[in-house]
Motif scaffolding. Sequence first.
Motif, mmCIF file in Angstrom:
data_model
loop_
_atom_site.group_PDB
_atom_site.id
_atom_site.type_symbol
_atom_site.label_atom_id
_atom_site.label_comp_id
_atom_site.label_asym_id
_atom_site.label_seq_id
_atom_site.Cartn_x
_atom_site.Cartn_y
_atom_site.Cartn_z
ATOM 1 N N THR A 8 -1.392 -6.831 5.060
ATOM 2 C CA THR A 8 -2.560 -6.263 5.731
ATOM 3 C C THR A 8 -3.839 -6.431 4.918
ATOM 4 O O THR A 8 -4.913 -6.011 5.357
ATOM 5 C CB THR A 8 -2.332 -4.770 6.025
ATOM 6 O OG1 THR A 8 -1.851 -4.115 4.851
ATOM 7 C CG2 THR A 8 -1.338 -4.587 7.167
ATOM 8 N N GLU B 281 -1.673 1.754 9.534
ATOM 9 C CA GLU B 281 -1.894 0.333 9.852
ATOM 10 C C GLU B 281 -0.956 -0.560 9.056
ATOM 11 O O GLU B 281 -0.428 -1.551 9.575
ATOM 12 C CB GLU B 281 -3.348 -0.048 9.543
ATOM 13 C CG GLU B 281 -3.625 -1.544 9.607
ATOM 14 C CD GLU B 281 -4.834 -1.956 8.783
ATOM 15 O OE1 GLU B 281 -5.002 -3.166 8.550
ATOM 16 O OE2 GLU B 281 -5.616 -1.078 8.358
ATOM 17 N N THR C 190 1.509 -2.675 11.404
ATOM 18 C CA THR C 190 1.201 -4.098 11.561
ATOM 19 C C THR C 190 2.338 -4.956 11.037
ATOM 20 O O THR C 190 2.643 -6.021 11.595
ATOM 21 C CB THR C 190 -0.108 -4.452 10.828
ATOM 22 O OG1 THR C 190 -1.131 -3.543 11.231
ATOM 23 C CG2 THR C 190 -0.558 -5.865 11.169
ATOM 24 N N VAL D 105 -2.615 0.473 16.539
ATOM 25 C CA VAL D 105 -2.435 -0.925 16.150
ATOM 26 C C VAL D 105 -2.052 -1.726 17.383
ATOM 27 O O VAL D 105 -1.199 -1.305 18.170
ATOM 28 C CB VAL D 105 -1.356 -1.078 15.059
ATOM 29 C CG1 VAL D 105 -0.906 -2.535 14.920
ATOM 30 C CG2 VAL D 105 -1.869 -0.575 13.723
ATOM 31 N N THR E 168 -4.247 -9.474 15.228
ATOM 32 C CA THR E 168 -3.957 -8.071 14.956
ATOM 33 C C THR E 168 -5.227 -7.241 15.035
ATOM 34 O O THR E 168 -6.316 -7.714 14.706
ATOM 35 C CB THR E 168 -3.326 -7.889 13.563
ATOM 36 O OG1 THR E 168 -4.247 -8.334 12.559
ATOM 37 C CG2 THR E 168 -2.034 -8.694 13.441
ATOM 38 N N ASN F 216 -6.612 -2.921 14.526
ATOM 39 C CA ASN F 216 -6.278 -1.568 14.096
ATOM 40 C C ASN F 216 -7.490 -0.663 14.239
ATOM 41 O O ASN F 216 -8.633 -1.112 14.186
ATOM 42 C CB ASN F 216 -5.782 -1.571 12.651
ATOM 43 C CG ASN F 216 -6.843 -2.039 11.680
ATOM 44 O OD1 ASN F 216 -7.717 -1.263 11.277
ATOM 45 N ND2 ASN F 216 -6.800 -3.310 11.294
#
Length: 426
Positions: free
Chosen positions: A209, A233, A237, A287, A380, A382
């Motif tokens: 991340t 997160e 993720t 997320v 992705t 968040n």
Amino acid sequence: MFDIKWIRDNSEDFDAGLKSRGLEPLAEKLLALDDARRQHVTKLQDAQSRRNAASKEIGKAKGAKDEALAAKLMAEVADLKEVIQSGEEEERQLTKAVDDALAVIPNLPREDVPVGRDEKGNTEVRRVGEPRKFNFQPKQHFELGEALGLMDFETATKVSGARFVFLKGALARLDRALGSFMLDLHTGTFGYTETNPPLLVRDDAAYGTGNLPKFSEDLFQTTNGYWLIPTAEVSLTNVVRDRILDEAELPMRMTAWTPCFRSEAGAAGRDTRGMIRQHQFSKVELVSITSPETSGDEHERMTNCAEDVLRRLGLPFRTMLLCTGDMGFASRKTYDIEVWLPGQDAYREISSCSVCGDFQARRMGARFRGADGKTQFVHTLNGSGLAVGRTLVAVLENYQQADGSVIIPEALQPYMGGLTKIEKAG
């Protein structure tokens, strides 16, 4: 994380993106590192090819009973073996040098992100709700909480040090009510899947991340090598780490209400009183994992989901589009939602919603397979939906009464056992 091949093909765009973030050009330096690696790989490949050829020639020499030539070739093969073995270690070091350099470079902003150096370059997108006009001087949340006898920083400092708090009684319940309310909204209305993730993660998860290696000082680490999550997160993720999803599984939307832990290494002297900036706090995280084509729309959707918490609580807020110099490391575009705090006479961040493109996906090896059978990296996103402690702060300050009591917002009353007002115990 960037693909060095992409940087080679798009060096001007790469450096322009870094410049918009206030950073120096890096393409030339990175390509020089990669050139050294590539040249060394070519050298090893040539050595391996010669070793294979010499090995075949040994057989021919022996067949011709030319023992002198065979001995010469065998010595050459032995020398090449040593060259290759030592060269493989050098290749690993050269590859690591490239990867290490790439690992600390922030994501490039999208074209629609305003260019700026710091928060002064942020742009207000919308403002919702009018700040309440008080007929008395509004207090800050810690003044209210301590006067109610339900917010204890002194004891927390004795137990844990600065930037911790004990919440008691109705305030502890209000904190729980806020988290439950947010989870119910995001799962029941917005379709996020509730998740209870691990709070401890390994190096590769924090790397995925973008928290490692650049921000290790902002994290807490256990003595056996785990990292306490700074936000859910990280755990959520990484659910798609090293996976190839089917496109039909997208978008994936997950939410979690967890404790979060941050060292606040760069926050010396900032928000030293109260609950705004603590080492331990709780947050409801959102997320999303999407395809590249849908991530922009998903970003707007996620931001609206976070904003809706404040709308339903009747808390005034504004949404800011962050400029290039104020965005987070992994972000391509970020909206900060700032709630009005009358005790501070200011808007303060309560949520940050970011789209990261394929930046984190490359670090995690997260892909999806489209209808054409080809694989590509997922995108992705968040966001906070919301920071629970800061929402409690906002409720206290916006719903405070002249006598120091606090009205509980209607949306939270079902979670408070019918309690409508928080008052000091008699």
